[in-house]
Design a protein around this motif. Sequence first.
Motif, PDB file in Angstrom:
ATOM      1  N   SER A 115      32.326  27.266  13.680  1.00  0.00           N
ATOM      2  CA  SER A 115      33.417  26.433  12.709  1.00  0.00           C
ATOM      3  C   SER A 115      33.421  27.011  11.226  1.00  0.00           C
ATOM      4  O   SER A 115      34.304  27.215  10.300  1.00  0.00           O
ATOM      5  N   LEU A 116      31.605  26.818  10.843  1.00  0.00           N
ATOM      6  CA  LEU A 116      31.748  27.217   9.302  1.00  0.00           C
ATOM      7  C   LEU A 116      31.690  28.430   9.839  1.00  0.00           C
ATOM      8  O   LEU A 116      32.274  28.956   8.598  1.00  0.00           O
ATOM      9  N   TRP A 137      26.752  21.361  19.895  1.00  0.00           N
ATOM     10  CA  TRP A 137      27.034  20.616  19.203  1.00  0.00           C
ATOM     11  C   TRP A 137      27.088  21.728  17.549  1.00  0.00           C
ATOM     12  O   TRP A 137      27.390  21.561  16.580  1.00  0.00           O
ATOM     13  N   ALA A 138      25.963  22.174  18.075  1.00  0.00           N
ATOM     14  CA  ALA A 138      25.160  23.062  16.928  1.00  0.00           C
ATOM     15  C   ALA A 138      25.664  24.420  17.005  1.00  0.00           C
ATOM     16  O   ALA A 138      26.457  24.670  16.063  1.00  0.00           O
ATOM     17  N   LEU A 184      29.524  25.040  18.299  1.00  0.00           N
ATOM     18  CA  LEU A 184      30.265  24.406  17.580  1.00  0.00           C
ATOM     19  C   LEU A 184      30.300  24.385  16.045  1.00  0.00           C
ATOM     20  O   LEU A 184      31.204  24.763  14.887  1.00  0.00           O
ATOM     21  N   LYS A 185      29.764  23.852  15.486  1.00  0.00           N
ATOM     22  CA  LYS A 185      29.576  23.156  13.682  1.00  0.00           C
ATOM     23  C   LYS A 185      29.677  25.021  13.235  1.00  0.00           C
ATOM     24  O   LYS A 185      29.950  25.708  12.478  1.00  0.00           O
ATOM     25  N   ALA A 186      28.502  26.044  14.100  1.00  0.00           N
ATOM     26  CA  ALA A 186      27.711  27.325  13.807  1.00  0.00           C
ATOM     27  C   ALA A 186      29.324  28.342  13.502  1.00  0.00           C
ATOM     28  O   ALA A 186      29.803  29.022  13.191  1.00  0.00           O
ATOM     29  N   SER A 236      36.890  27.632   2.870  1.00  0.00           N
ATOM     30  CA  SER A 236      34.972  27.177   3.092  1.00  0.00           C
ATOM     31  C   SER A 236      35.067  26.483   1.377  1.00  0.00           C
ATOM     32  O   SER A 236      35.152  27.586   0.582  1.00  0.00           O
TER      33      SER A 236
END
Length: 57
Positions: free
Chosen positions: A33-34, A26-27, A29-31, A43
């Motif tokens: 996505s950002l 999840w970390a 995936l979040k990175a 953004s």
Amino acid sequence: MAVPKKRTSISKKRVRKNIWKKKGYWAALKAFSLAKSLSTGNSKSFFVRKKNNTTLG
């Protein structure tokens, strides 16, 4: 000296390992996505300075 009384079961060990792996997933995936939102300019949480490509002369 402190020694564990019983051995941790394989299933419990597997569950804990999967939870640990999922946190990393999840970390990442979040990175990603950002990074994607920053590269496209969509953004909302970061302000990125746009470079001006105008030449003088």
